[in-house]
Design a protein around this motif. Structure first.
Motif, PDB file in Angstrom:
ATOM      1  N   GLU A 261       0.961  -1.243   0.022  1.00 41.09           N
ATOM      2  CA  GLU A 261       0.005  -0.052   0.179  1.00 41.09           C
ATOM      3  C   GLU A 261       0.918   1.234   0.092  1.00 41.09           C
ATOM      4  OE1 GLU A 261      -1.930  -0.780   3.613  1.00 41.09           O
ATOM      5  OE2 GLU A 261      -0.440   0.391   4.779  1.00 41.09           O
ATOM      6  N   GLY A 262       0.087   2.358  -0.294  1.00 37.29           N
ATOM      7  CA  GLY A 262       0.797   3.724  -0.289  1.00 37.29           C
ATOM      8  C   GLY A 262       0.339   4.700  -0.689  1.00 37.29           C
ATOM      9  N   SER A 263       1.039   5.887  -0.670  1.00 41.06           N
ATOM     10  CA  SER A 263       0.484   7.030  -1.267  1.00 41.06           C
ATOM     11  C   SER A 263       1.228   7.965  -2.190  1.00 41.06           C
ATOM     12  CB  SER A 263      -0.153   7.812  -0.013  1.00 41.06           C
ATOM     13  OG  SER A 263       1.228   8.414   0.702  1.00 41.06           O
ATOM     14  N   LEU A 271       7.274  14.818  -7.418  1.00 36.82           N
ATOM     15  CA  LEU A 271       6.507  13.773  -7.240  1.00 36.82           C
ATOM     16  C   LEU A 271       6.983  12.662  -5.888  1.00 36.82           C
ATOM     17  CD1 LEU A 271       4.851  11.164  -9.528  1.00 36.82           C
ATOM     18  CD2 LEU A 271       6.063  10.081  -7.547  1.00 36.82           C
ATOM     19  N   ARG A 272       6.041  12.402  -4.987  1.00 32.66           N
ATOM     20  CA  ARG A 272       6.497  11.864  -3.851  1.00 32.66           C
ATOM     21  C   ARG A 272       5.647  10.449  -3.589  1.00 32.66           C
ATOM     22  NH1 ARG A 272       9.222  13.572   1.195  1.00 32.66           N
ATOM     23  NH2 ARG A 272       8.761  12.209   2.867  1.00 32.66           N
ATOM     24  N   LEU A 273       6.434   9.254  -3.623  1.00 29.26           N
ATOM     25  CA  LEU A 273       5.622   8.147  -3.384  1.00 29.26           C
ATOM     26  C   LEU A 273       6.174   7.664  -2.055  1.00 29.26           C
ATOM     27  CD1 LEU A 273       4.123   5.503  -4.347  1.00 29.26           C
ATOM     28  CD2 LEU A 273       6.264   4.773  -5.544  1.00 29.26           C
ATOM     29  N   VAL A 274       5.196   7.162  -1.317  1.00 27.08           N
ATOM     30  CA  VAL A 274       5.356   6.285   0.157  1.00 27.08           C
ATOM     31  C   VAL A 274       4.844   5.047  -0.422  1.00 27.08           C
ATOM     32  CG1 VAL A 274       4.911   6.020   2.358  1.00 27.08           C
ATOM     33  CG2 VAL A 274       5.282   8.510   1.314  1.00 27.08           C
ATOM     34  N   ASN A 289       9.301   2.498   2.363  1.00 25.08           N
ATOM     35  CA  ASN A 289      10.396   3.542   1.508  1.00 25.08           C
ATOM     36  C   ASN A 289       9.768   4.702   1.013  1.00 25.08           C
ATOM     37  OD1 ASN A 289      12.794   4.429   0.856  1.00 25.08           O
ATOM     38  ND2 ASN A 289      13.234   2.918  -0.846  1.00 25.08           N
ATOM     39  N   ILE A 290      10.405   5.711   1.085  1.00 26.92           N
ATOM     40  CA  ILE A 290       9.756   7.171   0.394  1.00 26.92           C
ATOM     41  C   ILE A 290      10.895   7.250  -0.673  1.00 26.92           C
ATOM     42  CG2 ILE A 290       9.759   9.631   0.708  1.00 26.92           C
ATOM     43  CD1 ILE A 290       9.406   8.853   3.761  1.00 26.92           C
ATOM     44  N   TYR A 291      10.134   7.632  -1.972  1.00 29.55           N
ATOM     45  CA  TYR A 291      10.620   7.955  -3.141  1.00 29.55           C
ATOM     46  C   TYR A 291      10.449   9.424  -3.522  1.00 29.55           C
ATOM     47  CZ  TYR A 291      11.348   2.902  -3.439  1.00 29.55           C
ATOM     48  OH  TYR A 291      11.369   1.673  -3.338  1.00 29.55           O
ATOM     49  N   GLU A 305       7.477   4.247 -14.572  1.00 38.22           N
ATOM     50  CA  GLU A 305       8.087   2.895 -14.712  1.00 38.22           C
ATOM     51  C   GLU A 305       9.464   2.478 -13.911  1.00 38.22           C
ATOM     52  OE1 GLU A 305      10.863   2.191 -18.389  1.00 38.22           O
ATOM     53  OE2 GLU A 305       9.023   0.833 -19.083  1.00 38.22           O
ATOM     54  N   SER A 306      10.009   3.779 -13.772  1.00 40.84           N
ATOM     55  CA  SER A 306      11.304   3.704 -13.051  1.00 40.84           C
ATOM     56  C   SER A 306      11.094   3.494 -11.287  1.00 40.84           C
ATOM     57  CB  SER A 306      12.130   5.094 -13.143  1.00 40.84           C
ATOM     58  OG  SER A 306      13.304   4.992 -12.139  1.00 40.84           O
ATOM     59  N   LEU A 307      10.027   4.352 -11.065  1.00 41.62           N
ATOM     60  CA  LEU A 307       9.449   4.089  -9.375  1.00 41.62           C
ATOM     61  C   LEU A 307       9.116   2.588  -9.438  1.00 41.62           C
ATOM     62  CD1 LEU A 307       7.824   7.414  -8.914  1.00 41.62           C
ATOM     63  CD2 LEU A 307      10.030   6.695  -7.893  1.00 41.62           C
ATOM     64  N   ALA A 308       8.199   2.090 -10.304  1.00 44.71           N
ATOM     65  CA  ALA A 308       7.669   1.025 -10.195  1.00 44.71           C
ATOM     66  C   ALA A 308       8.835  -0.231 -10.316  1.00 44.71           C
ATOM     67  CB  ALA A 308       6.564   0.479 -11.352  1.00 44.71           C
ATOM     68  N   ARG A 309       9.753   0.100 -10.890  1.00 42.98           N
ATOM     69  CA  ARG A 309      10.784  -0.936 -10.824  1.00 42.98           C
ATOM     70  C   ARG A 309      11.941  -0.923  -9.803  1.00 42.98           C
ATOM     71  NH1 ARG A 309      16.521  -0.640 -12.315  1.00 42.98           N
ATOM     72  NH2 ARG A 309      17.176  -2.385 -13.340  1.00 42.98           N
ATOM     73  N   ASP A 310      11.902   0.066  -9.137  1.00 44.34           N
ATOM     74  CA  ASP A 310      12.695   0.084  -7.942  1.00 44.34           C
ATOM     75  C   ASP A 310      11.783  -0.549  -6.825  1.00 44.34           C
ATOM     76  OD1 ASP A 310      14.493   1.639  -9.103  1.00 44.34           O
ATOM     77  OD2 ASP A 310      13.885   3.773  -8.334  1.00 44.34           O
ATOM     78  N   VAL A 311      10.760  -0.305  -6.789  1.00 38.57           N
ATOM     79  CA  VAL A 311       9.597  -0.951  -5.769  1.00 38.57           C
ATOM     80  C   VAL A 311       9.795  -2.718  -6.053  1.00 38.57           C
ATOM     81  CG1 VAL A 311       7.425  -1.465  -4.721  1.00 38.57           C
ATOM     82  CG2 VAL A 311       8.322   0.882  -5.302  1.00 38.57           C
TER      83      VAL A 311
END
Length: 595
Positions: A261-263, A271-274, A289-291, A305-311
């Motif tokens: 889960e996340g926000s 762009l901030r993804l938690v 993790n926080i991106y 795509e890059s963020l999804a790859r990291d997660v």
């Protein structure tokens, strides 16, 4: 061409009037917007660039350097020999185009290809001029259900992979059956019923509350589901369109054990993804993790795509968060399921250490797992790898090599029959074929696996090893280095082969440095490489240490060292350079003399 039932005219071109720029551009957009053309955004930009350059009459400028600097943002120091990005992305485009024209593009009016040996695209008419004009004006492909049905009958494994991909997009993985009425021996593909951790992915919460931020949150969620689903060792359960998690209605062995889960919060330029991984049952957060990234709407797809790859790399890789959590905590699974899954967890521990003491135990465990779950592709793949280990690491010195390799190939085939898209199965087949001397076949399987999941660093590294040892040292070593530097790479596994990379470039001190960070385990390959490096550096104490270990533990390998080296290093010049180091270390190498 490999396509039947079509009128292909390779002579048709822009120049002769049978194709025009508008028709080609319409075909390019048709490909780029198709879900069947599954490549990263950078590869789509690559394809657009070479098509537009060709249409503008500048095909002579399409070189690796121009692509790297104008598409991938490399600087003026780009060197294609040391940076394989253009070759890798070109291979990805070629295979994606082939798959596209076997499915969504089967009756498209124009075929775009990128022949091997260069990057200049070819445009071929697949229909008559009237059909081309109609398709251009309406911006649509020409479809034919009968022909598409013939393609599905001709390529049943492609059908199975396509059905599984659709399942990811519309819901979550459940037991799926595919059958081919023309093939009475076709076997069902069953995924959800096998012992594997189930991961519930929740829709990321939009904290900004604008229409554009809602699109970003949903796009990130969908991209992450797609990337996670490539890792076949886990089962992905996606949220329903209504927002109600499908996993919430499951119970017992069908329930998810983890929840992601996340926000998402956006501003005009950030762009901030938690993201959080929660263990369902006690709601314990086991990873977070926080991106925080710069937001450029022109590159939004690539950023997602890059963020999804990291997660997905952090969570789903072998040695990743999910597998570490499962290794540390007993699971709420039926005993047979847990025992089978526990074998796969134990295999990763064995692979890190690669000690002969653990080999037979893990092999017997996997044999029992495949008997209990004959469709468990990952267990078959790991069993195949243990058979290959008997040959490459000499863990069972009494084993007959041809028999062990035959068992390795057979087990890898069972993995691919159960799940054609299972990357562990492709990895097992890659290694078994390579050790059997079927190098070209092995590398084709390697490219297939890389295209299936380029984010699986376990596979990327293994494919890089085979590419390097077959002679493509620049490309292969770069892939190994990428795998080694990933956060979920097995510690110490790729360092030995990276030492060989340095050795064969004449960088003996760098090779020794790589060996220093590789654990000196019971793996004989480590000691042979260390002996060759010490021989070239003239370090007599190190020579004596390696030679003593080899003579004590694997004396049989010294009796046929040329065969052992040739099984791994394909190019004669590479073989001779490695044997030269062993000769300098005082090991008999059948007449090799130092230079």
């Amino acid at each position: 061409m490999g396509y039947t039932g079509m009128d292909v005219n390779p002579a048709a071109s822009i120049a002769d009037g049978k194709l025009d720029e508008a028709a080609v551009r319409a075909q390019l957009e048709r490909i780029r917007s198709s879900a069947e053309f599954h490549v990263p955004e950078r590869a789509r930009s690559f394809l657009s660039y070479i098509v537009e350059q060709t249409l503008a009459g500048r095909s002579d400028r399409i070189k690796a350097y121009s692509i790297a600097t104008e598409v991938f943002g490399r600087d003026a120091t780009f060197d294609a020999q040391n940076d394989p990005i253009v070759r890798i992305e070109a291979g990805r485009i070629r295979q994606a185009l082939e798959k596209y024209y076997l499915t969504a593009g089967v009756k498209d009016p124009i075929r775009i290809t990128v022949p091997k040996g260069g990057y200049v695209p070819l445009f071929e008419a697949m229909a008559d001029a009237e059909t081309l004009e109609t398709a251009k004006s309406e911006d649509r492909p020409v479809a034919d259900r009968g022909h598409l049905g013939r393609i599905f009958l001709a390529y049943p494994s492609l059908c199975a992979a396509a059905i599984l991909a659709v399942a990811v997009l519309v819901g979550y993985f459940v037991p799926i059956s595919t059958s081919d009425s023309s093939s009475p021996t076709a076997k069902p593909v069953t995924i959800g019923a096998l012992p594997a951790p189930k991961l519930q992915v929740e829709q990321f919460e939009d904290l900004t509350g604008t229409p554009s931020s809602a699109v970003v949150a949903r796009g990130l969620t969908e991209e992450l589901i797609g990337q996670l689903a490539r890792f076949r060792e886990i089962t992905v359960m996606a949220p329903s369109r209504a927002g109600e998690p499908l996993g919430s209605i499951a119970s017992g062995n069908d329930a998810a054990r983890f929840r992601l889960e996340g926000s998402v919060r956006t501003s005009p330029d950030r762009l901030r993804l938690v993201a959080r991984l929660v263990e369902i049952g006690d709601d314990r957060i086991i990873w977070s993790n926080i991106y925080d990234e710069k937001l450029d709407v022109r590159q939004l797809v690539e950023l997602q795509e890059s963020l999804a790859r990291d997660v997905s790399l952090a969570l789903a890789q072998p040695y990743g968060v999910i597998f570490r959590a499962d290794s540390d905590t007993p699971r709420r699974m039926p005993p047979a399921d847990w025992q089978a899954y526990e074998c796969t967890l134990a295999y990763y521990t064995y692979r890190v250490e690669l000690k002969p003491e653990g080999h037979e135990a893990i092999q017997q465990c996997l044999i029992r797992a495949t008997q209990e779950f004959p469709e468990y592709a990952t267990a078959w793949a790991m069993l195949s790898l243990t058979y290959s280990d008997e040959v490459r690491f000499k863990y069972r010195l009494g084993t007959n090599d041809p028999k062990a390799l035959a068992e390795a190939v057979a087990a890898a085939e069972r993995a691919r029959e159960s799940d054609p898209a299972n990357v562990r199965g492709l990895e097992a087949m890659l290694i078994a074929l390579y050790l059997s001397g079927r190098v070209d076949e092995a590398l084709r399987v390697g490219q297939m696996g890389y295209e299936t999941n380029p984010n699986d660093m376990e596979f990327v590294g293994e494919y890089g090893i085979r590419l390097a040892m077959s002679g493509s040292w620049t490309e292969g070593c770069a892939m190994m280095l990428e795998a080694r530097n990933s956060s979920s790479a097995p510690p110490g596994y790729f360092e030995v082969t990276l030492a060989v990379c340095a050795y064969l470039q004449g960088k003996y001190q760098a090779a020794e440095d790589w060996l220093k960070v590789a654990p000196a385990t019971g793996n004989p390959i480590y000691h042979f490489v260390a002996a060759a490096v010490a021989g070239q550096l003239g370090k007599h104490d190190d020579i004596e240490s390696s030679r003593s270990w080899i003579e004590t533990h694997v004396p049989g390998m010294l009796k046929d060292i040329r065969r052992e080296v040739a099984m791994r290093l394909i190019q004669p010049k590479d073989q001779e350079l490695f044997l030269d180091g062993l000769h300098k270390a005082g090991m008999a190498t059948d007449g090799v003399r130092s230079q």
